[in-house]
Design a protein around this motif. Structure first.
Motif, PDB file in Angstrom:
ATOM      1  N   GLY A 194       0.830  -1.194   0.000  1.00  0.00           N
ATOM      2  CA  GLY A 194       0.000   0.000   0.000  1.00  0.00           C
ATOM      3  C   GLY A 194       0.863   1.242   0.000  1.00  0.00           C
ATOM      4  O   GLY A 194       2.094   1.156   0.119  1.00  0.00           O
ATOM      5  N   ALA A 234      -2.756  -8.371   0.927  1.00  0.00           N
ATOM      6  CA  ALA A 234      -3.581  -7.316   1.516  1.00  0.00           C
ATOM      7  C   ALA A 234      -3.086  -5.969   1.024  1.00  0.00           C
ATOM      8  O   ALA A 234      -1.897  -5.664   1.133  1.00  0.00           O
ATOM      9  CB  ALA A 234      -3.525  -7.374   3.040  1.00  0.00           C
ATOM     10  N   VAL A 235      -3.984  -5.184   0.470  1.00  0.00           N
ATOM     11  CA  VAL A 235      -3.649  -3.823   0.048  1.00  0.00           C
ATOM     12  C   VAL A 235      -4.253  -2.859   1.053  1.00  0.00           C
ATOM     13  O   VAL A 235      -5.465  -2.859   1.291  1.00  0.00           O
ATOM     14  CB  VAL A 235      -4.168  -3.530  -1.370  1.00  0.00           C
ATOM     15  N   LEU A 263      -4.203  -1.838  -6.563  1.00  0.00           N
ATOM     16  CA  LEU A 263      -5.394  -2.288  -5.855  1.00  0.00           C
ATOM     17  C   LEU A 263      -5.997  -3.543  -6.473  1.00  0.00           C
ATOM     18  O   LEU A 263      -6.737  -4.270  -5.818  1.00  0.00           O
ATOM     19  CB  LEU A 263      -6.432  -1.161  -5.823  1.00  0.00           C
ATOM     20  N   ALA A 283      -5.316  -7.203  -4.892  1.00  0.00           N
ATOM     21  CA  ALA A 283      -5.708  -7.485  -3.507  1.00  0.00           C
ATOM     22  C   ALA A 283      -6.582  -8.729  -3.398  1.00  0.00           C
ATOM     23  O   ALA A 283      -7.521  -8.925  -4.168  1.00  0.00           O
ATOM     24  CB  ALA A 283      -6.442  -6.289  -2.917  1.00  0.00           C
ATOM     25  N   HIS A 290      -8.864  -6.150   0.968  1.00  0.00           N
ATOM     26  CA  HIS A 290      -8.634  -4.712   1.077  1.00  0.00           C
ATOM     27  C   HIS A 290      -8.720  -4.321   2.544  1.00  0.00           C
ATOM     28  O   HIS A 290      -9.629  -4.751   3.272  1.00  0.00           O
ATOM     29  CB  HIS A 290      -9.674  -3.924   0.284  1.00  0.00           C
TER      30      HIS A 290
END
Length: 312
Positions: free
Chosen positions: A54, A165-166, A184, A187, A190
């Motif tokens: 992220g 996981a973003v 994104l 993912a 999220h």
């Protein structure tokens, strides 16, 4: 200096000093490290490898620290590979993430290591993938790969992790642009961190709309949106449950094997590229001869490259 057999034995026994020394050899590409990794490879494949990525400032390190605390409360061991930008002076990791996770120091059930990107454009280097093998072979239950957060190009994480996981956070600029970013789209989960901030519900709604508009296949994983406040631990247990559900889903539908093949293919390709590049550098007689031929227009770059690859 070479990698000694007792280091491999120590890694397999889960001893931290041996793991640390092995990871140092991996980053330095010490003589014999490839043979040591080959000995460790059959013992890997049991850990759940999480990729956490992220934008900078989204609280990834705090979130990873909270996840580690949760796993330890469950009696599970955890390893963290915090991928830091490389120092322009030494080429080593800057160690910022490891400093922020210092509250796990002294816990024998946690191993934390900063790994340098070493200029890898996608955010990962070959050393990162080899480091996962080391921690996996050491018997660690959950390996968390926290990537440097350089933005849209940082999708190499899908070549290393099983569950990705973003992490997003409210109020960090143009949310619509963030939703368009390719980052994104990788993912499996999220995460809207710092969800006690104003605008969290809007961020969740925009992510949900993005997922609704995405092209879905029959039987595809239903990507959840988890809200967390990593600083207080709120939502972290639910996030860990989402990771566990994703792992179960992958095992049941065959996706786990497909991702293992994808990751293996990536590793083979990266190693092959590195082996080839070792034969294509100034100072080697055949390479310098090819440069002379192209400079003198006796050959063209494509033909010269093909000849060098054939000889390699």
């Amino acid at each position: 200096m070479t990698v000694q057999a007792e280091i491999v034995d120590g890694v397999l026994a889960g001893r931290h000093p041996a793991i640390a020394r092995m990871l140092t050899h991996v980053e330095r590409r010490t003589s014999g490290v490839d043979e040591a990794l080959a000995a460790l490879h059959p013992h890997a494949g049991r850990a759940h490898v999480l990729g956490v990525t992220g934008p900078p400032g989204s609280g990834k390190s705090t979130l990873v620290s909270a996840l580690v605390r949760h796993y330890r409360d469950q009696g599970r061991t955890a390893g963290v590979l915090a991928v830091d930008p490389s120092s322009v002076f030494s080429g080593g990791a800057i160690l910022g993430d490891r400093i922020r996770m210092s509250d796990h120091g002294g816990d024998e059930g946690v191993f934390i290591r900063s790994v340098a990107t070493r200029g890898a454009l996608g955010g990962l280097s070959r050393a990162c993938l080899d480091a996962i093998t080391v921690l996996d072979a050491a018997g660690i239950d959950v390996v968390v790969l926290e990537t440097v957060g350089v933005g849209q190009a940082e999708v190499d994480v899908i070549s290393a992790a099983q569950t990705i996981a973003v992490v997003s956070v409210p109020g960090m600029g143009d949310d619509v642009q963030a939703i368009k970013a390719g980052l994104l789209e990788v993912a499996d989960v999220h995460v809207v961190n710092k969800s006690d901030r104003e605008g969290a519900s809007r961020t969740v709604a925009e992510l949900r709309e993005m997922l609704r508009l995405s092209h879905r296949r029959a039987g595809q994983w239903n990507v959840p949106i988890q809200q967390t406040v990593a600083a207080t631990g709120d939502g972290v247990a639910d996030l860990a449950d989402a990771f566990a559900k994703h792992l179960t889903w992958m095992a049941e539908c065959g996706e786990l094997d497909r991702r293992a093949r994808r990751n293996a293919a990536t590793r083979i390709r990266w190693v092959a590229e590195e082996l080839v590049l070792q034969q294509l550098r100034p100072g080697l007689a055949e390479f310098d001869a090819a440069v002379d031929a192209v400079t003198a227009h006796r050959s063209d770059p494509l033909a010269a490259a093909r000849r060098l690859l054939d000889r390699a």
